[in-house]
Write an enzyme that holds these catalytic residues in place. Structure first.
Site, PDB file in Angstrom:
ATOM      1  N   GLU A   1       0.835  -1.220   0.000  1.00 39.19           N
ATOM      2  CA  GLU A   1       0.000   0.000   0.000  1.00 39.19           C
ATOM      3  C   GLU A   1       0.860   1.257   0.000  1.00 39.19           C
ATOM      4  O   GLU A   1       0.548   2.254   0.651  1.00 39.19           O
ATOM      5  CB  GLU A   1      -0.933   0.006   1.210  1.00 39.19           C
ATOM      6  CG  GLU A   1      -2.204   0.809   1.011  1.00 39.19           C
ATOM      7  CD  GLU A   1      -3.245   0.084   0.168  1.00 39.19           C
ATOM      8  OE1 GLU A   1      -4.005   0.754  -0.535  1.00 39.19           O
ATOM      9  OE2 GLU A   1      -3.274  -1.156   0.235  1.00 39.19           O
ATOM     10  N   GLY A   2       1.952   1.221  -0.749  1.00 44.34           N
ATOM     11  CA  GLY A   2       2.873   2.356  -0.804  1.00 44.34           C
ATOM     12  C   GLY A   2       4.005   2.158   0.173  1.00 44.34           C
ATOM     13  O   GLY A   2       3.798   2.115   1.384  1.00 44.34           O
TER      14      GLY A   2
END
Length: 371
Positions: free
Chosen positions: A354-355
């Site tokens: 998620e990043g």
């Protein structure tokens, strides 16, 4: 003293009871077999967790970000894999359809997600476009009846489990962000296939897959939002998704703190007392930041910086506290199958998904120096 600030809202307490009843007894098995038992998603659906933050009008519960974060934390304390399944389903599949879909799409696509009949996935990442959506190579073209989709995706959570996937493709890579559009794709659509499943260090039991699209035909109704709006759809989803993943990481940190404190009480030395003190303080700070991000989102305030900061700090806290739990456990902790060993492997995935940590630092640094 237990971990600071555990949720007292109804949804959080419900999730805590569920995790202790359904997830904790299965956590080691899920990790060992790298498989989510089919009864777990069914039980999540029965409890209402798969519709938690989705609109009541379409079968959900309209719970806010704070309630959702508390649920994800409690689920992750029992099984990080189960919590991530729910986080992805809600934050980056269901929520974008709720925001960008038309009435027909909400009835036909969002309702089965909210009612827990379908699991959702978010297909953005590609082998050469992991952190930069503007570099997508999966392409679509218009056809007489709709669209044709060709390309591949990688590291897609819920990819093999999902009945519905939110897929991002570009009309022309040279258009950059202006060429990207979002599409809803059903499992079983001809030309769509799950080509492989990753064998991961942690979050085992959470399906992570590679996907292929071989001239997949999609109807006009499959487009989510206007053409060219795909990057806005994706970035909005990822902002909420980072709060959800931060809550999952917080749950792993809580589980690691519980394990650390249990070990330290059996062997209360200066070292173990120091580990507990540092971990408690880091956990309290992390919870405050996750709850601040969720509360701002509930209030309709800008939340991009808070979401990145929460994801950054929660990921680090999970790793730090899981490391402390392993250090305190000593030889018993490094044994394969121990709770401390499993939690550290789960924790180590969060700085990447998620990043990555580096991406969150870049987003946050740019925002803080903008004025």
């Amino acid at each position: 003293m237990g971990p600071p600030g555990r949720s007292t809202n109804g949804w959080g307490e419900r999730a805590r009871a569920f995790a202790e009843r359904e997830l904790l007894p299965r956590a080691a098995q899920i990790d060992r077999e790298d498989r989510m038992p089919v009864e777990v998603p069914r039980a999540l659906a029965r409890e209402g967790f798969l519709g938690l933050s989705l609109p009541k009008q379409y079968g959900g519960h309209d719970a806010g970000s704070l309630a959702t974060a508390s649920v994800l934390e409690e689920l992750a304390r029992g099984s990080a894999a189960a919590a991530v399944l729910v986080a992805v389903h809600l934050s980056v599949c269901g929520s974008p359809i709720a925001q960008w879909g038309d009435d027909r799409q909400k009835e036909e696509l969002l309702r089965p997600l909210a009612e827990g009949r379908w699991i959702g996935a978010f297909a953005l990442t590609e082998p050469d476009a992991g952190s930069d959506a503007k570099q997508l190579r999966t392409q679509y073209r218009s056809s007489v009846d709709g669209f044709r989709l060709t390309g591949s995706k990688t590291f897609i959570t819920n990819g093999g489990l999902a009945e519905l996937l939110l897929v991002f493709a570009t009309r022309d890579p040279s258009l950059g962000s202006k060429g990207i559009t979002a599409f809803a794709l059903r499992k079983g659509t001809p030309g769509f296939s799950v080509t492989s499943r990753f064998d991961k260090l942690g979050l085992r039991g959470s399906e992570t897959t590679e996907l292929a699209f071989d001239d997949v035909a999609l109807p006009k109704e499959a487009r989510i939002g206007p053409e060219g709006s795909g990057l806005k759809v994706a970035l909005g989803a990822l902002t909420g998704g980072r709060i959800g993943i931060a809550a999952c990481a917080l749950g792993v940190a809580v589980a690691a703190y519980d394990e650390l404190r249990r070990t330290a009480k059996l062997n209360p030395t200066d070292l173990t007392r120091s580990l507990v003190a540092r971990s408690y303080s880091e956990l309290a700070a992390t919870r405050a930041l996750v709850e601040r991000a969720a509360a701002r989102r509930d209030a309709g305030l800008p939340v991009e910086e808070e979401a990145s900061a929460a994801k950054l700090l929660a990921s680090q806290a999970a790793v730090h506290i899981a490391n402390a739990a392993l250090d305190a456990a000593g030889r018993a902790g490094v044994s394969s199958g121990s709770a401390a060993e499993r939690l550290l492997r789960d924790a180590r995935v969060f700085p990447i998904v998620e990043g990555t940590t580096e991406i969150q630092e870049r987003i946050l640094g740019r925002a803080l120096l903008a004025d």
